[in-house]
Scaffold this motif. Structure first.
Motif, PDB file in Angstrom:
ATOM      1  N   ALA A   1      -4.485   5.805   3.422  1.00 29.11           N
ATOM      2  CA  ALA A   1      -3.184   5.191   3.676  1.00 29.11           C
ATOM      3  C   ALA A   1      -2.736   5.444   5.108  1.00 29.11           C
ATOM      4  O   ALA A   1      -2.299   4.530   5.815  1.00 29.11           O
ATOM      5  CB  ALA A   1      -2.156   5.736   2.692  1.00 29.11           C
TER       6      ALA A   1
ATOM      7  N   PHE B   1      -6.556   9.986  -1.458  1.00 25.13           N
ATOM      8  CA  PHE B   1      -5.436   9.080  -1.666  1.00 25.13           C
ATOM      9  C   PHE B   1      -4.623   8.901  -0.395  1.00 25.13           C
ATOM     10  O   PHE B   1      -4.201   7.801  -0.051  1.00 25.13           O
ATOM     11  CB  PHE B   1      -4.554   9.649  -2.774  1.00 25.13           C
ATOM     12  N   THR B   2      -4.373  10.010   0.321  1.00 30.04           N
ATOM     13  CA  THR B   2      -3.456   9.941   1.464  1.00 30.04           C
ATOM     14  C   THR B   2      -4.158   9.534   2.749  1.00 30.04           C
ATOM     15  O   THR B   2      -3.586   8.812   3.563  1.00 30.04           O
ATOM     16  CB  THR B   2      -2.783  11.297   1.684  1.00 30.04           C
TER      17      THR B   2
ATOM     18  N   HIS C   1      -4.734   3.416   7.484  1.00 27.73           N
ATOM     19  CA  HIS C   1      -4.299   2.026   7.417  1.00 27.73           C
ATOM     20  C   HIS C   1      -3.108   1.783   8.339  1.00 27.73           C
ATOM     21  O   HIS C   1      -3.072   0.835   9.120  1.00 27.73           O
ATOM     22  CB  HIS C   1      -3.946   1.693   5.974  1.00 27.73           C
ATOM     23  N   PHE C   2      -2.118   2.712   8.284  1.00 24.61           N
ATOM     24  CA  PHE C   2      -0.928   2.475   9.102  1.00 24.61           C
ATOM     25  C   PHE C   2      -1.187   2.725  10.575  1.00 24.61           C
ATOM     26  O   PHE C   2      -0.640   2.029  11.432  1.00 24.61           O
ATOM     27  CB  PHE C   2       0.235   3.308   8.577  1.00 24.61           C
TER      28      PHE C   2
ATOM     29  N   PHE D   1      -6.175  14.085  -3.796  1.00 25.11           N
ATOM     30  CA  PHE D   1      -5.046  13.845  -2.906  1.00 25.11           C
ATOM     31  C   PHE D   1      -5.504  13.427  -1.511  1.00 25.11           C
ATOM     32  O   PHE D   1      -4.917  12.543  -0.893  1.00 25.11           O
ATOM     33  CB  PHE D   1      -4.158  15.093  -2.823  1.00 25.11           C
TER      34      PHE D   1
ATOM     35  N   ILE E   1       0.835  -1.204   0.000  1.00 25.68           N
ATOM     36  CA  ILE E   1       0.000   0.000   0.000  1.00 25.68           C
ATOM     37  C   ILE E   1       0.866   1.249   0.000  1.00 25.68           C
ATOM     38  O   ILE E   1       0.681   2.168  -0.806  1.00 25.68           O
ATOM     39  CB  ILE E   1      -0.940  -0.015   1.214  1.00 25.68           C
TER      40      ILE E   1
ATOM     41  N   LEU F   1       2.611   9.740  -5.032  1.00 28.87           N
ATOM     42  CA  LEU F   1       2.689  11.028  -4.344  1.00 28.87           C
ATOM     43  C   LEU F   1       4.051  11.702  -4.437  1.00 28.87           C
ATOM     44  O   LEU F   1       4.119  12.927  -4.545  1.00 28.87           O
ATOM     45  CB  LEU F   1       2.334  10.846  -2.870  1.00 28.87           C
TER      46      LEU F   1
ATOM     47  N   PHE G   1      -0.833  -4.113  16.052  1.00 25.15           N
ATOM     48  CA  PHE G   1       0.390  -4.791  16.480  1.00 25.15           C
ATOM     49  C   PHE G   1       0.720  -4.538  17.930  1.00 25.15           C
ATOM     50  O   PHE G   1       1.382  -5.348  18.569  1.00 25.15           O
ATOM     51  CB  PHE G   1       1.571  -4.346  15.604  1.00 25.15           C
ATOM     52  N   THR G   2       0.307  -3.384  18.471  1.00 22.91           N
ATOM     53  CA  THR G   2       0.787  -3.027  19.798  1.00 22.91           C
ATOM     54  C   THR G   2      -0.250  -3.220  20.885  1.00 22.91           C
ATOM     55  O   THR G   2       0.119  -3.257  22.061  1.00 22.91           O
ATOM     56  CB  THR G   2       1.239  -1.559  19.833  1.00 22.91           C
TER      57      THR G   2
ATOM     58  N   VAL H   1       1.267   4.356  -2.735  1.00 24.93           N
ATOM     59  CA  VAL H   1       1.083   5.758  -2.336  1.00 24.93           C
ATOM     60  C   VAL H   1       2.349   6.552  -2.626  1.00 24.93           C
ATOM     61  O   VAL H   1       2.301   7.673  -3.156  1.00 24.93           O
ATOM     62  CB  VAL H   1       0.706   5.836  -0.840  1.00 24.93           C
TER      63      VAL H   1
END
Lengths: 315, 110
Positions: free
Chosen positions: B83, B79-80, B86-87, B76, A179, A187, B94-95, A183
């Motif tokens: 993302a 798009f961003t 997601h992270f 934009f 992913i 970008l 995970f934590t 991006v």
């Protein structure tokens, strides 16, 4: 001739017998290191509290220290109060502010050739200030490098308490994620293009060296997050960062020093101003903007790289 | 005359929709207890609310350079923002040691 020299000459004695290579010393664990540190502190504490000479020295040191602290505080307060007392009264027109502002606003375009008067101010009338700012950035980068850079000797010698923490960072490496790769692919070119636009348009509109450099640094950070540091290391090494910063700052210093000596503040000089509004206008403002932008971009990426993994360009 | 009123109505409806989205986002971001739920609530404002506001402004200005820039802004942002969400959620996944309390997973082992 001494005994051991003769032995050494005969080949019976190996001088490096007891000296172990740093690479062969195994890393001690964090608990062991903590224990050693604690012991050392305890011993130091006991020694300093019992030794009479150290006690006396400490007493005199603190007397001098407090005296100097009080004196410097009083002097600083006095200087600041004196400055405040000499400041112009609020709301009263005084020539120092009125005339300077009037001159900048009315003759800024004519004298600097920049449509953006702010750019004309910070890079032409008050370029010395901006020079200092970019040098501050460079100094900060150097200081962070001194404090945080991990060279191979530090890691191998086991002097590093948090070596395990540093290694843990690689577990959460996101650069394998598809992913963020997509991006980044879309970008990063857009961000870099926008950074160039802001950088090159500093004399015609909002923007300039600092903001354009910050955008370009952000693009570099995005790129290194998306594709890993190894990809950036192929282009952006520590040597290149140092050369870029140095060349930019040296160019800024020499160019602006030359202008200041030959004719500053709107006096005649032979650097062409160009037509206001064009890309190549404003005399020295555009090259200086580019120099500042390069320094800012290098500093931003250097900070990120040093804080993230303790090195720039992998060495 | 009639066309202007229709345009005004479209803009007003889009803005009211955007306001509703942002209200839902704000209430959800403050009232939900779990991080992922709150991220979902904030995402409503980030995606649909942003789209409605920008579409309203584009409709009000008509087609010109500014509206083109606004459309690029939507591209934009859409798009961003997913993302980064997601992270963020990946880090939470995970934590967080007690994730099984909030999800379908019955035990810590699964």
């Amino acid at each position: 001739m001494k005994e051991w020299i003769r032995k050494w000459l005969n080949g019976d004695l190996d001088l490096l017998e007891n000296v172990t290579d740093a690479a062969e010393v195994p890393d001690s664990t964090r608990e062991e290191l903590k224990e050693q540190k604690k012991e050392f502190r305890q011993r130091l504490y006991e020694k300093t509290n019992t030794d009479a000479a150290i006690q006396a020295e400490r007493k005199s040191f603190y007397a001098i220290y407090r005296g100097i602290a009080v004196i410097s505080c009083v002097v600083l307060i006095g200087v600041l109060l004196f400055t405040v007392a000499n400041m112009p009264r609020y709301g009263v027109e005084n020539p120092r502010t009125v005339e300077v502002v009037k001159r900048y606003v009315e003759k800024g375009l004519q004298e600097t050739g920049a449509v953006n008067i702010v750019a004309g101010m910070i890079l032409d009338y008050r370029a010395f200030d901006t020079l200092g700012e970019s040098h501050v950035l460079f100094t900060a980068l150097v200081c962070v490098m001194i404090l945080l850079r991990l060279d191979k000797k530090t890691i191998r010698g086991g002097h590093l308490d948090d070596y395990y923490l540093v290694k843990q960072d690689t577990y959460f490496d996101v650069s394998k994620d598809s992913i963020i790769r997509l991006v980044g692919t879309v970008l990063v070119p857009c961000i870099i293009l926008f950074g160039f636009y802001v950088l090159l348009n500093g004399q015609n509109g909002p923007g300039g060296g600092f903001s354009g450099g910050a955008i370009m640094g952000a693009a570099l950070i995005m790129f290194s997050t998306a594709f890993g540091f190894d990809t950036v290391d192929r282009v952006f090494t520590r040597k290149m960062l140092m050369i870029t910063s140095f060349v930019s700052l040296a160019f800024y210093s020499f160019a602006k020093g030359y202008v200041f000596f030959t004719g500053a503040n709107g006096l005649e000089n032979h650097i062409p101003k160009g037509t206001p509004g064009a890309i190549l206008s404003g005399g020295l403002i555009l090259p200086l903007d580019i120099a500042v932008g390069l320094v800012v971009a290098c500093t931003m990426f250097g900070f990120y790289s040093l804080f993230k993994r303790g090195s720039i360009g992998g060495d | 005359m009639m066309g202007e009123w229709i345009l005004f109505g479209v803009v007003a409806i889009l803005l009211i929709l955007a306001l509703l989205c942002f209200t839902a986002a704000v209430i959800g971001a403050y009232r939900f207890g779990f991080v992922l739920n709150r991220m979902h609530a904030a995402g409503i404002g980030d995606s649909l609310g942003l789209l409605c506001v920008t579409a309203a402004v584009v409709a009000a200005t008509g087609f010109c350079m500014d509206s083109l820039k606004l459309i690029l802004l939507i591209v934009f942002m859409w798009f961003t923002s997913p993302a980064s969400s997601h992270f963020l959620s990946q880090v939470e996944y995970f934590t967080n040691e007690h994730l099984y309390r909030y999800t379908d997973r019955k035990t810590e082992e699964e």
